[in-house]
Write a protein that holds these residues in place. Structure first.
Motif, PDB file in Angstrom:
ATOM      1  N   GLU A   1       1.409  -0.855 -10.257  1.00 28.26           N
ATOM      2  CA  GLU A   1       0.207   0.074 -10.327  1.00 28.26           C
ATOM      3  C   GLU A   1      -0.577   0.602  -9.214  1.00 28.26           C
ATOM      4  N   LEU A   2      -0.820   1.602  -9.102  1.00 30.83           N
ATOM      5  CA  LEU A   2      -1.519   2.025  -7.888  1.00 30.83           C
ATOM      6  C   LEU A   2      -3.063   2.177  -8.260  1.00 30.83           C
ATOM      7  N   GLN A   3      -3.953   1.563  -7.299  1.00 29.67           N
ATOM      8  CA  GLN A   3      -5.057   1.550  -7.312  1.00 29.67           C
ATOM      9  C   GLN A   3      -5.996   2.088  -6.377  1.00 29.67           C
ATOM     10  N   ASP A   4      -7.093   2.683  -6.300  1.00 23.81           N
ATOM     11  CA  ASP A   4      -7.876   3.240  -5.198  1.00 23.81           C
ATOM     12  C   ASP A   4      -8.426   1.995  -4.150  1.00 23.81           C
ATOM     13  N   HIS A   5      -8.703   0.931  -4.829  1.00 31.93           N
ATOM     14  CA  HIS A   5      -9.028  -0.174  -4.012  1.00 31.93           C
ATOM     15  C   HIS A   5      -8.286  -1.510  -4.432  1.00 31.93           C
ATOM     16  N   GLY A   6      -8.295  -2.220  -3.089  1.00 32.68           N
ATOM     17  CA  GLY A   6      -7.596  -3.377  -3.315  1.00 32.68           C
ATOM     18  C   GLY A   6      -8.488  -4.572  -3.642  1.00 32.68           C
ATOM     19  N   SER A   7      -7.823  -5.885  -4.094  1.00 31.95           N
ATOM     20  CA  SER A   7      -8.727  -6.934  -4.383  1.00 31.95           C
ATOM     21  C   SER A   7      -9.575  -7.222  -3.103  1.00 31.95           C
TER      22      SER A   7
ATOM     23  N   SER B   1      -3.693   9.778   1.670  1.00 35.58           N
ATOM     24  CA  SER B   1      -4.207   8.807   0.908  1.00 35.58           C
ATOM     25  C   SER B   1      -3.548   7.375   1.011  1.00 35.58           C
ATOM     26  N   VAL B   2      -4.316   6.233   1.063  1.00 36.58           N
ATOM     27  CA  VAL B   2      -3.957   4.920   1.176  1.00 36.58           C
ATOM     28  C   VAL B   2      -4.331   4.115  -0.190  1.00 36.58           C
ATOM     29  N   ARG B   3      -3.375   3.819  -0.786  1.00 35.17           N
ATOM     30  CA  ARG B   3      -3.786   3.301  -2.466  1.00 35.17           C
ATOM     31  C   ARG B   3      -3.141   2.017  -2.466  1.00 35.17           C
ATOM     32  N   TYR B   4      -3.650   0.982  -3.183  1.00 35.04           N
ATOM     33  CA  TYR B   4      -3.236  -0.447  -3.190  1.00 35.04           C
ATOM     34  C   TYR B   4      -2.259  -0.415  -4.435  1.00 35.04           C
ATOM     35  N   ARG B   5      -0.943  -1.088  -4.250  1.00 40.84           N
ATOM     36  CA  ARG B   5      -0.123  -1.272  -5.208  1.00 40.84           C
ATOM     37  C   ARG B   5      -0.130  -2.759  -6.084  1.00 40.84           C
ATOM     38  N   ASN B   6      -0.527  -2.884  -7.130  1.00 42.60           N
ATOM     39  CA  ASN B   6      -0.558  -4.211  -7.697  1.00 42.60           C
ATOM     40  C   ASN B   6       0.747  -4.711  -8.000  1.00 42.60           C
ATOM     41  N   ASP B   7       0.734  -6.037  -8.472  1.00 43.50           N
ATOM     42  CA  ASP B   7       1.941  -6.826  -8.628  1.00 43.50           C
ATOM     43  C   ASP B   7       2.679  -6.095 -10.003  1.00 43.50           C
ATOM     44  N   ALA B   8       2.122  -5.395 -10.771  1.00 44.40           N
ATOM     45  CA  ALA B   8       2.979  -4.718 -11.804  1.00 44.40           C
ATOM     46  C   ALA B   8       3.463  -3.432 -11.580  1.00 44.40           C
TER      47      ALA B   8
ATOM     48  N   GLY C   1      -8.470 -15.367   5.518  1.00 42.74           N
ATOM     49  CA  GLY C   1      -9.960 -14.791   5.867  1.00 42.74           C
ATOM     50  C   GLY C   1     -10.085 -13.265   5.734  1.00 42.74           C
ATOM     51  N   HIS C   2      -8.957 -12.678   5.491  1.00 41.86           N
ATOM     52  CA  HIS C   2      -9.182 -11.148   5.173  1.00 41.86           C
ATOM     53  C   HIS C   2      -8.655 -10.708   3.668  1.00 41.86           C
ATOM     54  N   SER C   3      -9.364  -9.854   3.040  1.00 47.16           N
ATOM     55  CA  SER C   3      -8.959  -9.219   1.630  1.00 47.16           C
ATOM     56  C   SER C   3      -7.915  -8.118   1.891  1.00 47.16           C
ATOM     57  N   GLN C   4      -7.521  -8.004   0.552  1.00 48.59           N
ATOM     58  CA  GLN C   4      -6.760  -6.787   0.696  1.00 48.59           C
ATOM     59  C   GLN C   4      -7.173  -5.325   0.865  1.00 48.59           C
ATOM     60  N   GLU C   5      -8.732  -5.281   0.193  1.00 43.70           N
ATOM     61  CA  GLU C   5      -9.255  -4.083   0.370  1.00 43.70           C
ATOM     62  C   GLU C   5      -9.774  -3.915   1.998  1.00 43.70           C
ATOM     63  N   GLU C   6     -10.120  -5.030   2.648  1.00 42.23           N
ATOM     64  CA  GLU C   6     -10.460  -5.049   3.982  1.00 42.23           C
ATOM     65  C   GLU C   6      -9.306  -4.405   4.749  1.00 42.23           C
TER      66      GLU C   6
ATOM     67  N   PHE D   1       0.865  -1.341   0.067  1.00 44.72           N
ATOM     68  CA  PHE D   1       0.063   0.246   0.003  1.00 44.72           C
ATOM     69  C   PHE D   1       0.868   1.010  -0.104  1.00 44.72           C
ATOM     70  N   GLN D   2       0.510   2.138  -0.838  1.00 41.61           N
ATOM     71  CA  GLN D   2       1.234   3.633  -1.095  1.00 41.61           C
ATOM     72  C   GLN D   2       0.489   4.538   0.195  1.00 41.61           C
ATOM     73  N   LEU D   3       1.228   5.191   0.972  1.00 39.96           N
ATOM     74  CA  LEU D   3       0.784   6.239   1.860  1.00 39.96           C
ATOM     75  C   LEU D   3       1.272   7.474   1.171  1.00 39.96           C
ATOM     76  N   LEU D   4       0.453   8.465   0.805  1.00 39.84           N
ATOM     77  CA  LEU D   4       0.804   9.526   0.131  1.00 39.84           C
ATOM     78  C   LEU D   4       0.281  10.902   0.856  1.00 39.84           C
ATOM     79  N   ALA D   5       1.049  11.822   0.892  1.00 41.67           N
ATOM     80  CA  ALA D   5       0.752  13.082   1.386  1.00 41.67           C
ATOM     81  C   ALA D   5       1.185  14.241   0.348  1.00 41.67           C
ATOM     82  N   THR D   6       0.406  15.063   0.123  1.00 40.13           N
ATOM     83  CA  THR D   6       0.947  16.373  -0.889  1.00 40.13           C
ATOM     84  C   THR D   6       0.359  17.574  -0.387  1.00 40.13           C
ATOM     85  N   ASN D   7       1.128  18.630  -0.493  1.00 40.32           N
ATOM     86  CA  ASN D   7       0.487  19.983  -0.094  1.00 40.32           C
ATOM     87  C   ASN D   7       1.401  20.952  -0.970  1.00 40.32           C
ATOM     88  N   ALA D   8       1.169  22.136  -0.993  1.00 46.79           N
ATOM     89  CA  ALA D   8       1.752  23.176  -1.899  1.00 46.79           C
ATOM     90  C   ALA D   8       3.161  23.472  -1.395  1.00 46.79           C
TER      91      ALA D   8
END
Length: 480
Positions: free
Chosen positions: A378-384, A369-376, A349-354, A228-235
């Motif tokens: 790539e960042l996604q807003d939801h895990g499997s 933000s917390v985004r899922y990073r797949n095997d390739a 018993g638990h999923s990546q999205e959980e 999972f990517q933890l990301l913070a941005t600002n000006a």
């Protein structure tokens, strides 16, 4: 387009121990050790990292050894999606007309990255020192690849004919990358690796404590992998005018929370059996605490004490840990961006999205933000929503052979089912309907697990015992 190399064959690879009905002559033992040594050295010194290495080179090298040992060229293939991600599949032919379906053994050739400046030795040189072999892949898992190839050559030279075909698949990108070899073979060459069941020496093994064998472990289930990517941005702005809203602080605060917020204690049928068996082999406070966590309700103080042991901690819960960190763009500027990678090994018993949603609640920071990073990558807003694999039924032939051989090589050490705290290519074979079992014959000290780490090593005696185990186990399993 499929990049195809010259044929090789399908053979099985397992880091397993085998029964020996007759001790070979000393000259035979010397020859076996020499062959196993040379194959191991050759594999370690071929760089198979995702960044600059090539599994194709290693696959071709092992294919040549098998063909030179008498395996038909038509039975040994090297195939893959491109010129760097080749996979070797070799078939050891069984009795003509056998109605038994093949056994598949899988082993990955790729290794994680290693920098020379981080190691005491060159990670891509095979170094023997103080009773150990050093090099990247000595624990994960070129030792098992070498054992499989060495034992197949040994069996072939003896004229051994198994009661069924044995398939060996040495593959790419288990540690990362976009071309996982087992997945690719199942999608593109299913017929070449289709089997009744699979043996995966990437898990299991002998746990020792100061040389004493505590348990012969085999993997009955495993955790689910997720990044999972933890990301913070600002000006941002000028560093002479600092503000409370700092991207680096948002990420740092979240990681501090993660460090002090372990996931809840859990048990399943496999881990309950594992802790129960370990309670019989441990002594003193550890043994008492293992019994206490199996009580109803479990003892929170015992859970806390055992959590200090990384192995026990990882077996009793989902774990998430920071593995990479980056932030800022100039020494004299407020950061406009900061990010961290959090690697999770998810309890069945638990999923990546959980787990992603659990992290969001844990951090409780709308600026993060917390985004899922797949095997390739790539960042996604939801895990499997996929969950870890359901343990396959235990086969009597596999378990009887394992117990028989283990009792001779490690007398008194119980054969114990475990949940792999990481994950392996068994996820692909299990998903394809091929029951898979993690069995390995290499012993590692419980406090010397160096896979993926600095100065990775395996004991020389441990390695050669693993060679003998696999030879005997494979014969016990296929002698009919």
């Amino acid at each position: 387009m499929i990049y195809r190399l010259r044929p090789i064959s399908i053979v099985v690879l397992v880091c397993v121990f085998g029964l020996q009905t007759a001790r070979p002559a000393p000259q035979s033992e010397t020859a076996t050790r020499g062959l196993a040594h040379d194959i191991f050295k050759q594999l370690i010194e071929i760089n198979t990292t995702d960044s600059i290495g090539s599994t194709t080179v290693a696959a071709q090298a092992m294919a040549r050894r098998l063909v030179q040992a008498g395996f038909p060229k038509a039975d040994v293939i090297v195939v893959g999606p491109n010129d760097r991600k080749g996979n070797m599949v070799a078939r050891y032919r069984g009795k003509p007309g056998s109605k038994l379906r093949p056994i598949l053994i899988i082993g990955h050739l790729d290794v994680v990255e290693a920098r020379r400046e981080d190691w005491s030795t060159d990670p891509f040189k095979f170094v023997e020192q103080d009773g150990y072999y050093y090099g990247r892949g000595t624990q994960d898992m070129k030792e098992s690849d070498a054992i499989a190839v060495a034992d197949f050559i040994r069996l072939k030279k003896e004229g051994y004919v198994p009661d069924r075909d044995i398939i060996l698949a040495l593959t790419a990108d288990e540690e990362g990358g976009k071309s996982n070899g087992v997945d690719w073979l199942l999608k593109n060459h299913r017929d070449s690796i289709d089997a009744e069941y699979a043996l995966n020496p990437d898990s299991g093994g002998i746990v020792t404590d100061h040389g004493k064998s505590l348990a012969v472990e085999f993997e009955a289930t495993e955790k689910l992998y997720a990044d999972f990517q933890l990301l913070a941005t600002n000006a941002g702005g000028h560093s002479s005018l600092p503000k409370p809203d700092n991207a680096i602080y948002h990420v740092a605060d979240a990681l501090a929370v993660l460090e002090k917020s372990p996931f809840p204690f859990e048990l399943n049928a496999v881990t309950r059996e594992y802790f129960g068996q370990m309670a019989k082999t441990e002594t003193g406070p550890n043994a008492a605490d293992l019994r206490a966590i199996l009580a109803n309700p479990p003892d929170p103080a015992a859970i806390q004490r055992l959590s200090k042991d990384a192995r026990y901690n990882s077996t009793m819960r989902t774990t998430c840990v920071a593995t990479m960190l980056a932030g800022g763009h100039a020494f004299n500027a407020l950061p406009q961006r900061a990010e961290a990678n959090v690697n999770c090994r998810i309890f069945p018993g638990h999923s990546q999205e959980e787990i992603r949603l659990a992290l969001v609640r844990m951090f409780n920071d709308p600026k993060l933000s917390v985004r899922y990073r797949n095997d390739a990558g790539e960042l996604q807003d939801h895990g499997s929503d996929r969950k870890a694999m359901v343990p396959p039924p235990l086969r009597a032939d596999v378990m009887d052979s394992l117990r028989k051989v283990a009792s001779k090589l490690w007398p008194g050490a119980p054969v114990v089912p475990t949940m792999m705290t990481g994950s392996s290519d068994s996820i692909y074979t299990m998903s394809a309907g091929i029951p898979s079992y993690g069995i390995c014959g290499v012993a590692v000290e419980r406090d010397d697990i160096r896979a993926h780490g600095k100065d990775e090593r395996v004991g020389t005696d441990s390695y050669y015992t693993g060679v003998e185990f696999y030879y005997e186990f494979l014969k016990a399993l296929t002698s009919g």
